[in-house]
Design a protein around this motif. Structure first.
Motif, mmCIF file in Angstrom:
data_model
loop_
_atom_site.group_PDB
_atom_site.id
_atom_site.type_symbol
_atom_site.label_atom_id
_atom_site.label_comp_id
_atom_site.label_asym_id
_atom_site.label_seq_id
_atom_site.Cartn_x
_atom_site.Cartn_y
_atom_site.Cartn_z
ATOM 1 N N CYS A 291 0.597 -1.244 0.117
ATOM 2 C CA CYS A 291 0.258 -0.481 -0.460
ATOM 3 C C CYS A 291 0.594 1.297 0.019
ATOM 4 C CB CYS A 291 -1.020 -0.056 1.423
ATOM 5 S SG CYS A 291 -2.072 -1.438 1.061
ATOM 6 N N ALA A 292 1.752 0.901 0.584
ATOM 7 C CA ALA A 292 3.167 2.547 0.596
ATOM 8 C C ALA A 292 3.267 2.511 -1.228
ATOM 9 C CB ALA A 292 4.198 1.794 1.149
ATOM 10 N N ILE A 293 3.282 1.858 -1.182
ATOM 11 C CA ILE A 293 3.910 1.878 -2.718
ATOM 12 C C ILE A 293 2.509 2.788 -3.181
ATOM 13 C CG2 ILE A 293 3.133 1.018 -5.965
ATOM 14 C CD1 ILE A 293 6.197 -0.030 -4.332
ATOM 15 N N PHE A 294 1.757 2.590 -3.651
ATOM 16 C CA PHE A 294 -0.002 3.536 -3.872
ATOM 17 C C PHE A 294 0.038 4.498 -3.136
ATOM 18 C CE2 PHE A 294 -2.114 -1.045 -3.782
ATOM 19 C CZ PHE A 294 -0.963 -1.201 -5.357
ATOM 20 N N CYS A 295 0.563 4.637 -2.179
ATOM 21 C CA CYS A 295 0.569 5.931 -1.008
ATOM 22 C C CYS A 295 1.134 7.092 -1.843
ATOM 23 C CB CYS A 295 0.921 6.180 0.311
ATOM 24 S SG CYS A 295 0.751 6.514 1.591
ATOM 25 N N SER A 296 2.697 6.580 -1.941
ATOM 26 C CA SER A 296 3.321 7.201 -2.712
ATOM 27 C C SER A 296 3.247 8.255 -3.955
ATOM 28 C CB SER A 296 4.922 6.692 -2.724
ATOM 29 O OG SER A 296 5.389 6.177 -1.546
ATOM 30 N N ASP A 297 2.510 6.647 -5.115
ATOM 31 C CA ASP A 297 2.284 7.339 -6.396
ATOM 32 C C ASP A 297 1.188 8.655 -6.251
ATOM 33 O OD1 ASP A 297 3.887 5.228 -7.144
ATOM 34 O OD2 ASP A 297 2.375 3.984 -7.516
ATOM 35 N N VAL A 298 0.628 8.494 -5.398
ATOM 36 C CA VAL A 298 -0.707 9.319 -5.654
ATOM 37 C C VAL A 298 -0.460 10.502 -4.514
ATOM 38 C CG1 VAL A 298 -2.781 9.802 -3.986
ATOM 39 C CG2 VAL A 298 -2.904 7.349 -5.029
ATOM 40 N N ALA A 299 0.438 10.405 -3.614
ATOM 41 C CA ALA A 299 1.503 11.453 -3.077
ATOM 42 C C ALA A 299 1.853 12.384 -4.114
ATOM 43 C CB ALA A 299 2.306 11.483 -2.323
ATOM 44 N N ILE A 300 3.110 11.736 -4.665
ATOM 45 C CA ILE A 300 3.338 12.367 -5.773
ATOM 46 C C ILE A 300 2.769 13.101 -6.869
ATOM 47 C CG2 ILE A 300 5.086 12.067 -8.314
ATOM 48 C CD1 ILE A 300 6.289 9.333 -5.977
ATOM 49 N N ASP A 301 1.596 12.505 -7.350
ATOM 50 C CA ASP A 301 0.754 13.169 -8.327
ATOM 51 C C ASP A 301 -0.049 14.320 -7.902
ATOM 52 O OD1 ASP A 301 1.131 11.568 -10.373
ATOM 53 O OD2 ASP A 301 -1.179 10.228 -9.900
ATOM 54 N N ALA A 302 -0.420 14.626 -6.633
ATOM 55 C CA ALA A 302 -1.122 15.357 -5.927
ATOM 56 C C ALA A 302 -0.468 16.566 -5.596
ATOM 57 C CB ALA A 302 -1.820 14.604 -4.420
ATOM 58 N N ILE A 303 1.101 16.671 -5.035
ATOM 59 C CA ILE A 303 1.763 17.409 -5.237
ATOM 60 C C ILE A 303 2.054 18.155 -6.450
ATOM 61 C CG2 ILE A 303 4.378 18.672 -5.155
ATOM 62 C CD1 ILE A 303 4.408 15.959 -2.938
ATOM 63 N N LYS A 304 2.290 16.847 -7.359
ATOM 64 C CA LYS A 304 2.028 17.581 -9.436
ATOM 65 C C LYS A 304 1.551 18.535 -9.461
ATOM 66 C CE LYS A 304 5.437 14.259 -10.898
ATOM 67 N NZ LYS A 304 5.368 13.180 -11.466
ATOM 68 N N CYS A 305 -0.023 18.121 -8.803
ATOM 69 C CA CYS A 305 -1.336 19.017 -9.888
ATOM 70 C C CYS A 305 -1.895 19.706 -8.922
ATOM 71 C CB CYS A 305 -2.958 17.894 -9.526
ATOM 72 S SG CYS A 305 -2.339 15.986 -10.842
ATOM 73 N N LYS A 306 -1.526 20.203 -7.569
ATOM 74 C CA LYS A 306 -1.160 20.960 -6.352
ATOM 75 C C LYS A 306 -2.828 20.785 -5.801
ATOM 76 C CE LYS A 306 1.434 24.362 -7.284
ATOM 77 N NZ LYS A 306 2.454 24.238 -8.659
ATOM 78 N N ASP A 307 -3.017 19.245 -5.556
ATOM 79 C CA ASP A 307 -4.655 19.392 -5.153
ATOM 80 C C ASP A 307 -4.675 17.836 -4.044
ATOM 81 O OD1 ASP A 307 -6.932 18.919 -4.678
ATOM 82 O OD2 ASP A 307 -8.121 18.154 -7.302
ATOM 83 N N PHE A 308 -4.686 18.568 -2.996
ATOM 84 C CA PHE A 308 -4.825 17.218 -1.998
ATOM 85 C C PHE A 308 -6.268 16.775 -0.978
ATOM 86 C CE2 PHE A 308 -0.785 19.487 -2.568
ATOM 87 C CZ PHE A 308 0.089 19.194 -2.105
ATOM 88 N N SER A 309 -7.150 17.137 -2.068
ATOM 89 C CA SER A 309 -8.717 16.916 -1.605
ATOM 90 C C SER A 309 -8.996 15.670 -1.236
ATOM 91 C CB SER A 309 -9.563 18.047 -2.624
ATOM 92 O OG SER A 309 -9.271 17.355 -3.865
ATOM 93 N N ALA A 310 -9.697 14.932 -0.652
ATOM 94 C CA ALA A 310 -10.154 14.082 -0.725
ATOM 95 C C ALA A 310 -10.440 13.661 -1.754
ATOM 96 C CB ALA A 310 -11.903 13.649 0.850
ATOM 97 N N ASN A 311 -10.812 14.388 -2.479
ATOM 98 C CA ASN A 311 -11.497 13.372 -3.917
ATOM 99 C C ASN A 311 -10.744 13.053 -4.710
ATOM 100 O OD1 ASN A 311 -13.865 13.100 -5.344
ATOM 101 N ND2 ASN A 311 -13.034 14.704 -6.967
ATOM 102 N N PHE A 312 -9.325 13.754 -4.439
ATOM 103 C CA PHE A 312 -8.238 13.607 -5.374
ATOM 104 C C PHE A 312 -7.421 12.395 -5.038
ATOM 105 C CE2 PHE A 312 -4.199 13.346 -6.832
ATOM 106 C CZ PHE A 312 -3.551 14.081 -8.126
ATOM 107 N N LEU A 313 -7.397 12.404 -3.124
ATOM 108 C CA LEU A 313 -6.864 11.720 -2.358
ATOM 109 C C LEU A 313 -7.646 9.862 -2.673
ATOM 110 C CD1 LEU A 313 -5.532 12.874 0.082
ATOM 111 C CD2 LEU A 313 -3.624 12.351 -1.838
ATOM 112 N N LYS A 314 -8.532 10.447 -2.857
ATOM 113 C CA LYS A 314 -9.414 8.412 -2.572
ATOM 114 C C LYS A 314 -9.027 7.563 -3.780
ATOM 115 C CE LYS A 314 -13.388 9.372 -5.743
ATOM 116 N NZ LYS A 314 -15.023 10.243 -5.745
ATOM 117 N N LYS A 315 -7.886 8.336 -4.993
ATOM 118 C CA LYS A 315 -7.597 7.195 -5.910
ATOM 119 C C LYS A 315 -6.411 5.838 -4.809
ATOM 120 C CE LYS A 315 -4.652 9.637 -8.587
ATOM 121 N NZ LYS A 315 -4.272 10.158 -9.276
ATOM 122 N N TYR A 316 -6.116 6.534 -3.464
ATOM 123 C CA TYR A 316 -5.234 5.416 -2.695
ATOM 124 C C TYR A 316 -6.068 4.696 -2.652
ATOM 125 C CZ TYR A 316 -3.056 4.405 1.542
ATOM 126 O OH TYR A 316 -2.809 3.664 2.317
#
Ligand SMILES: Cc1cc2nc3c(=O)[nH]c(=O)nc-3n(C[C@H](O)[C@H](O)[C@H](O)COP(=O)(O)OP(=O)(O)OC[C@H]3O[C@@H](n4cnc5c(N)ncnc54)[C@H](O)[C@@H]3O)c2cc1C
Length: 394
Positions: A291-316
């Motif tokens: 799960c840490a792999i998924f968490c890191s990938d979604v974190a990287i995407d969130a930083i790139k897209c500057k979107d930290f909303s629950a709606n974005f993070l639910k991909k994780y």
């Protein structure tokens, strides 16, 4: 106030692994750890599959203590189910070194690691989260990854879902054992370890050192330490423990029952904090790292897209559930049956499973990371077992 791209709470194996993934991308990362030293105290039996090295690019060097080829499972009245013996099924690791190597990698890549800094308070602000530590360090981040273990403070602060149950452990490092180094011993029974099991794991290739321990559920009549002391007196387990010396005591807790909603605005829970633990064995390193792999990938995407909303993070959450999550959910169903079995039933199942045809199936399909793979082939070989299981759930 210092601002970070991501703040990680907890420098256990899962926090250390994610910190490195993000630091490799040159993000500005802070890891806060409440303990003075990484990996100490060590509360783990240290048994993992080789996937932990192969799948996550972790080197075995200096970490592997022994390799395990099989298991002897002892029923309450002393019947033994012997499985494996043919190939390596699991690896015994030095958990302290494992955690230290992961965090050292992260630091080399630029992560800022703060020891003896417990995250005490978290305030939600308009754009993200403000954090305060026990050393009065203040910082701000738009993304907080909580890898803060079974009793996650972040999970509690934000009133996120709790694990279904906790197991409580007691154990020790032993010297002076005289064990076959290829085999672990597992002991089940309501007087041995109610709701779970006890283990003896040889930690060197000579069989002269071991990790011994157990976990019990919340409703156990006695304390985990009491059950631990009893292992040295019980007629089934004591034969392996006579004339040994306790070098160091271990403890800890295991959360069970995957937390499905593992995200919120600006926050992701990972590892034990999200109960990403195999309910059948209590192993959390493989599912936590998956799960840490998924968490890191979604974190990287969130930083790139500057979107930290629950709606974005639910991909994780979706990624966790689609992959390792399925196995954990199945595992919890199996646990719900196992934890209610009487000693008589445990004895009966172990005798049934010792049939050479079933042992053959266990040896072929047995996989410590995906135990559910065994269910169908075993039922096919011994349909009577299904009847017994259904009967024991009524
Ligand atoms: C008795 C026992 C035996 C086990 N045996 C095995 C095994 O054989 N194989 C296996 O795969 N798994 C095993 N496990 C499970 C495994 O140890 C965990 O799944 C694993 O440690 C989870 O890693 P983590 O990083 O999520 O959490 P942890 O390892 O718990 O790390 C969390 C870190 O966060 C820190 N922290 C907590 N709160 C704060 C805060 N507020 N601020 C700052 N820091 C904080 C803690 O100090 C800790 O260092 C066992 C567990 C127990 C208890």
């Amino acid at each position: 106030m210092q601002e970070y791209d991501t703040v990680l709470v907890g420098a256990g194996p899962i926090g250390g692994f994610i910190a490195n993934k993000l630091a490799e991308k040159k993000y500005n990362i802070a890891v806060f750890e409440k303990n003075k030293q990484i990996g100490i105290p060590m509360n783990c039996a240290g048994l993992v599959s080789s996937r932990v090295f192969e799948n996550f690019g972790i080197s075995k060097k200096g970490i592997v203590q022994n390799e395990i080829k099989g298991a002897k499972i002892h029923s309450p009245s002393g019947n033994v189910l012997s499985i494996g013996g043919d190939k390596t099924y699991a690896t015994v690791i030095n958990r302290t070194f494992f955690d230290q190597i992961l965090i050292e990698k992260a630091e080399k890549n630029g992560a800022n690691v703060f020891l003896e800094n417990k995250i005490d308070k978290i305030f939600r602000k308009k754009e993200g989260l403000e954090l305060r530590t026990s050393k009065n360090t203040n910082c701000f981040s738009r993304l907080l990854i909580a890898a803060d273990g079974p009793f996650s403070n972040v999970r509690k602060t934000f009133e996120m879902q709790e694990p279904k149950e906790f197991l409580y452990g007691a154990g020790s490092e032993l010297s002076g054992t005289n064990l076959d180094p290829d085999f672990v011993h597992i002991f089940v029974g309501n007087n041995i370890a109610p709701g779970f099991f006890a283990w003896i794991i040889p930690t060197n290739k000579e069989g002269t050192c071991a990790r011994v321990g157990l976990c019990v559920n919340k409703n156990a009549k006695h304390s985990p330490k009491n059950y631990f002391n009893n292992l040295f007196k019980n007629k089934v387990s004591s034969t392996f423990l006579d004339d040994t010396k306790i070098e160091k005591y271990l403890g800890g807790a295991i959360p069970l029952g995957l937390i499905k909603k593992n995200f919120s605005d600006n926050i992701m829970l990972v590892g034990d904090a999200a109960a990403q633990v195999k309910p059948t064995s209590g192993g959390g390193i493989f599912p936590g790292l998956s799960c840490a792999i998924f968490c890191s990938d979604v974190a990287i995407d969130a930083i790139k897209c500057k979107d930290f909303s629950a709606n974005f993070l639910k991909k994780y959450q979706k990624l966790c559930l689609k992959n390792v999550g399925k196995e954990l959910v199945k595992g919890y169903r199996f646990r719900s049956i196992f934890k209610n079995l009487s000693d008589k039933q445990l004895d009966r199942y172990i005798i049934k499973l010792s049939d050479p045809h079933i042992v053959e199936v266990i040896n072929e399909y047995g996989d410590i990371d995906f135990p559910s793979k065994l269910v169908k082939p075993i039922i096919r070989k011994a349909p009577l077992l299904l009847k017994l299981i259904i009967k024991s759930t009524k």
